[in-house]
Design a protein around this motif. Structure first.
Motif, PDB file in Angstrom:
ATOM      1  N   ASN A  71      -0.508  -4.916   2.109  1.00 47.30           N
ATOM      2  CA  ASN A  71      -0.133  -4.543   0.747  1.00 47.30           C
ATOM      3  C   ASN A  71       1.171  -5.255   0.412  1.00 47.30           C
ATOM      4  O   ASN A  71       2.143  -5.138   1.156  1.00 47.30           O
ATOM      5  CB  ASN A  71       0.057  -3.032   0.632  1.00 47.30           C
ATOM      6  N   ASP A  73       3.984  -6.053  -2.718  1.00 54.06           N
ATOM      7  CA  ASP A  73       4.558  -5.881  -4.048  1.00 54.06           C
ATOM      8  C   ASP A  73       5.519  -7.040  -4.260  1.00 54.06           C
ATOM      9  O   ASP A  73       6.294  -7.382  -3.359  1.00 54.06           O
ATOM     10  CB  ASP A  73       5.326  -4.564  -4.162  1.00 54.06           C
ATOM     11  N   ASN A  82       1.286  -6.320  -7.733  1.00 54.24           N
ATOM     12  CA  ASN A  82       0.915  -5.893  -6.384  1.00 54.24           C
ATOM     13  C   ASN A  82      -0.467  -6.421  -6.042  1.00 54.24           C
ATOM     14  O   ASN A  82      -1.257  -6.749  -6.915  1.00 54.24           O
ATOM     15  CB  ASN A  82       0.976  -4.368  -6.258  1.00 54.24           C
ATOM     16  N   GLY A 113      -0.515  -3.226 -12.517  1.00 51.75           N
ATOM     17  CA  GLY A 113      -0.452  -1.767 -12.566  1.00 51.75           C
ATOM     18  C   GLY A 113      -1.523  -1.170 -11.683  1.00 51.75           C
ATOM     19  O   GLY A 113      -2.115  -1.861 -10.857  1.00 51.75           O
ATOM     20  N   ASN A 114      -1.798   0.106 -11.864  1.00 46.42           N
ATOM     21  CA  ASN A 114      -2.739   0.819 -10.994  1.00 46.42           C
ATOM     22  C   ASN A 114      -4.170   0.859 -11.512  1.00 46.42           C
ATOM     23  O   ASN A 114      -5.054   1.336 -10.827  1.00 46.42           O
ATOM     24  CB  ASN A 114      -2.246   2.252 -10.765  1.00 46.42           C
ATOM     25  N   ASP A 115      -4.413   0.415 -12.729  1.00 46.32           N
ATOM     26  CA  ASP A 115      -5.757   0.465 -13.299  1.00 46.32           C
ATOM     27  C   ASP A 115      -6.495  -0.836 -12.974  1.00 46.32           C
ATOM     28  O   ASP A 115      -6.265  -1.875 -13.592  1.00 46.32           O
ATOM     29  CB  ASP A 115      -5.674   0.675 -14.810  1.00 46.32           C
ATOM     30  N   ASP A 119      -5.765  -3.937 -15.308  1.00 44.25           N
ATOM     31  CA  ASP A 119      -4.493  -4.527 -14.899  1.00 44.25           C
ATOM     32  C   ASP A 119      -4.593  -5.763 -14.013  1.00 44.25           C
ATOM     33  O   ASP A 119      -3.583  -6.254 -13.534  1.00 44.25           O
ATOM     34  CB  ASP A 119      -3.630  -3.473 -14.201  1.00 44.25           C
TER      35      ASP A 119
END
Length: 162
Positions: A71, A73, A82, A113-115, A119
């Motif tokens: 992962n 960022d 990210n 983003g998280n979507d 995103d």
């Protein structure tokens, strides 16, 4: 006797998912020795040849069984991004010969983003070698090299390896 140095480094790294106890059971190399190599207390270059051979051969068998999830960022031009990249250690099933070297392919999907549906800002396939994924520093260098043309002066803010 053949020793694969990258395999040996992997099995003796703190990021190796196999416990020292399990390695000791499977190879008869003392757990205390493995722990000392992983912590850096003992130098891999001074490892007895019989242990290096056992660990290298064991690591080569096990590397194909484990996937590494990374992962990352990062920031570029004051925007945060990210990605999660899945790496497999190179094996007969996932390796190609490209540009005079053995490589595997990773999907790199980058989000702002998280979507996941809205995103995603970029995605591509990228080649990597076993050397590129040997530790966090190599993964960082590999990743920054992959995105250097699309993101201006990217800076990694966090990296976690599972």
């Amino acid at each position: 006797m053949k020793i694969d140095l990258l395999a040996l480094k992997w099995i003796c790294s703190e990021s190796c998912p196999i416990s020292a106890y399990k390695i000791e059971q499977d190879t008869a190399v003392k757990r205390a020795s493995i722990v000392r190599y992983r912590s850096g207390e003992s130098n891999l270059e001074k490892m007895p040849i019989n242990n290096a051979t056992k660990l290298s051969n064991y690591a080569l068998k096990k590397m194909g069984e484990y996937k590494m999830i990374v992962n990352i960022d990062f920031k570029s031009e004051n925007k945060s991004y990210n990605t999660t990249i899945e790496f497999e250690h190179l094996n007969d099933d996932n390796t190609q010969h490209v540009g005079g070297r053995e490589v595997a392919t990773a999907m790199v999907d980058i989000f702002s983003g998280n979507d996941i549906d809205k995103d995603m800002v970029s995605n591509y396939e990228s080649y990597y070698t076993e050397n590129d994924i040997q530790d966090a520093d190599h993964i960082k260098a590999w990743f920054l090299d992959q995105i250097k043309y699309e993101y201006q002066e990217p800076e990694i803010t966090d990296i976690t390896i599972e």
